[in-house]
Design a protein around this motif. Structure first.
Motif, mmCIF file in Angstrom:
data_model
loop_
_atom_site.group_PDB
_atom_site.id
_atom_site.type_symbol
_atom_site.label_atom_id
_atom_site.label_comp_id
_atom_site.label_asym_id
_atom_site.label_seq_id
_atom_site.Cartn_x
_atom_site.Cartn_y
_atom_site.Cartn_z
ATOM 1 N N ALA A 38 0.847 -1.187 0.000
ATOM 2 C CA ALA A 38 0.000 0.000 0.000
ATOM 3 C C ALA A 38 0.886 1.242 0.000
ATOM 4 O O ALA A 38 1.981 1.232 0.584
ATOM 5 N N THR A 39 0.425 2.293 -0.649
ATOM 6 C CA THR A 39 1.211 3.531 -0.704
ATOM 7 C C THR A 39 1.523 4.031 0.700
ATOM 8 O O THR A 39 2.652 4.441 0.979
ATOM 9 N N GLY A 40 0.542 3.968 1.593
ATOM 10 C CA GLY A 40 0.774 4.399 2.971
ATOM 11 C C GLY A 40 1.845 3.563 3.658
ATOM 12 O O GLY A 40 2.649 4.077 4.443
ATOM 13 N N SER A 41 1.891 2.276 3.336
ATOM 14 C CA SER A 41 2.896 1.381 3.913
ATOM 15 C C SER A 41 4.299 1.761 3.437
ATOM 16 O O SER A 41 5.265 1.664 4.186
ATOM 17 N N LEU A 42 4.380 2.207 2.184
ATOM 18 C CA LEU A 42 5.672 2.624 1.637
ATOM 19 C C LEU A 42 6.296 3.724 2.500
ATOM 20 O O LEU A 42 7.490 3.730 2.762
ATOM 21 N N TYR A 43 5.423 4.623 2.991
ATOM 22 C CA TYR A 43 5.906 5.743 3.800
ATOM 23 C C TYR A 43 6.368 5.312 5.195
ATOM 24 O O TYR A 43 7.002 6.088 5.900
ATOM 25 N N ASN A 44 6.067 4.072 5.599
ATOM 26 C CA ASN A 44 6.631 3.545 6.849
ATOM 27 C C ASN A 44 8.133 3.306 6.711
ATOM 28 O O ASN A 44 8.850 3.264 7.697
ATOM 29 N N TYR A 45 8.580 3.123 5.480
ATOM 30 C CA TYR A 45 9.983 2.827 5.211
ATOM 31 C C TYR A 45 10.745 4.047 4.707
ATOM 32 O O TYR A 45 11.921 4.218 5.014
ATOM 33 N N PHE A 46 10.088 4.849 3.881
ATOM 34 C CA PHE A 46 10.735 6.008 3.261
ATOM 35 C C PHE A 46 9.769 7.184 3.347
ATOM 36 O O PHE A 46 8.688 7.136 2.757
ATOM 37 N N ASP A 47 10.166 8.224 4.042
ATOM 38 C CA ASP A 47 9.251 9.348 4.264
ATOM 39 C C ASP A 47 9.127 10.282 3.065
ATOM 40 O O ASP A 47 8.292 11.180 3.067
ATOM 41 N N SER A 48 9.943 10.060 2.038
ATOM 42 C CA SER A 48 9.878 10.895 0.838
ATOM 43 C C SER A 48 10.511 10.133 -0.322
ATOM 44 O O SER A 48 11.203 9.127 -0.125
ATOM 45 N N LYS A 49 10.295 10.660 -1.501
ATOM 46 C CA LYS A 49 10.917 10.061 -2.680
ATOM 47 C C LYS A 49 12.436 10.185 -2.585
ATOM 48 O O LYS A 49 13.171 9.271 -2.966
ATOM 49 N N GLU A 50 12.918 11.303 -2.050
ATOM 50 C CA GLU A 50 14.362 11.495 -1.886
ATOM 51 C C GLU A 50 14.947 10.430 -0.964
ATOM 52 O O GLU A 50 16.016 9.887 -1.229
ATOM 53 N N ALA A 51 14.230 10.124 0.119
ATOM 54 C CA ALA A 51 14.702 9.077 1.043
ATOM 55 C C ALA A 51 14.710 7.720 0.352
ATOM 56 O O ALA A 51 15.624 6.908 0.566
ATOM 57 N N LEU A 52 13.719 7.465 -0.494
ATOM 58 C CA LEU A 52 13.684 6.201 -1.233
ATOM 59 C C LEU A 52 14.840 6.121 -2.215
ATOM 60 O O LEU A 52 15.507 5.082 -2.328
ATOM 61 N N VAL A 53 15.122 7.207 -2.909
ATOM 62 C CA VAL A 53 16.251 7.218 -3.846
ATOM 63 C C VAL A 53 17.554 6.988 -3.084
ATOM 64 O O VAL A 53 18.425 6.234 -3.543
ATOM 65 N N LEU A 54 17.700 7.576 -1.912
ATOM 66 C CA LEU A 54 18.883 7.301 -1.084
ATOM 67 C C LEU A 54 18.949 5.819 -0.724
ATOM 68 O O LEU A 54 20.034 5.232 -0.679
ATOM 69 N N GLY A 55 17.787 5.210 -0.475
ATOM 70 C CA GLY A 55 17.740 3.775 -0.201
ATOM 71 C C GLY A 55 18.203 2.951 -1.389
ATOM 72 O O GLY A 55 18.889 1.938 -1.237
ATOM 73 N N VAL A 56 17.829 3.388 -2.594
ATOM 74 C CA VAL A 56 18.272 2.699 -3.818
ATOM 75 C C VAL A 56 19.790 2.810 -3.939
ATOM 76 O O VAL A 56 20.484 1.818 -4.199
#
Length: 189
Positions: A38-56
């Motif tokens: 779920a999109t909301g679940s994604l935000y449990n791991y990464f609070d922003s797209k920038e944080a997700l890109v840092l995760g990548v």
């Protein structure tokens, strides 16, 4: 809140696939759908797209470090260790075309600061720099900036294999050896 490593890895893998396919124009909702969360679940791991890109970026750095920064074999000379590193880097880049395209995209469209890049990729980059410095001390490598030499080798491998990948044919043993020998010739004393 369901925060599991498996879900985090699925999100990073989905983001990686979509970045390769669409660049950064993919939405967080599309990434969540691709990951099966779920999109909301994604935000449990990464609070922003920038944080997700840092995760990548972080996941890629982990893979590179795990695959290529091995404990030095004290029985091997610096030259032998560097030759293994070069061969392993060729194999790492060639073995996963999607990962290679992702790395190429992220390198050509830097989304992180120099300081973040140094933090994320530091262990991996320092390993190659240390190998070259040791080879220079032993007289096996030409003089020059170990940082520049390590960067040259990695870039030469990535760019050569990117062009080679345009052919549908597998990389032959002779081609693999040629790439390794050209990289070695660039730094050998």
């Amino acid at each position: 809140m369901d925060v599991t490593p498996d879900k985090r890895e699925r999100i990073i893998a989905a983001a990686s696939r979509l970045i390769v396919k669409n660049g950064l124009h993919c939405s967080m909702a599309a990434i969540a759908e691709e990951a099966g969360v779920a999109t909301g679940s994604l935000y449990n791991y990464f609070d922003s797209k920038e944080a997700l890109v840092l995760g990548v970026y972080g996941r890629m750095a982990e893979q590179m470090t795990e695959s290529l920064s091995v404990q030095p074999d004290p029985a091997k000379t610096p030259a032998e260790r560097m030759q293994v590193y070069i061969a392993d880097y060729v194999d790492f880049i060639w073995s996963d075309p999607q990962r290679a395209r992702l790395f190429d995209y992220l390198e050509n469209n830097p989304l992180i600061t120099w300081a973040d890049a140094k933090t994320i990729f530091g262990a991996f980059v320092d390993y190659a720099i240390d190998l070259i410095a040791a080879g220079q001390e032993s007289g096996d490598f030409r003089p020059g900036s170990p940082t520049m030499m390590a960067s040259f080798i990695r870039g030469a491998i990535r760019n050569t294999l990117k062009r080679r990948r345009l052919s549908a044919e597998p990389l032959s043993d002779a081609e693999r050896l040629l790439v390794i020998e050209m990289c070695w010739a660039a730094i050998a004393a």
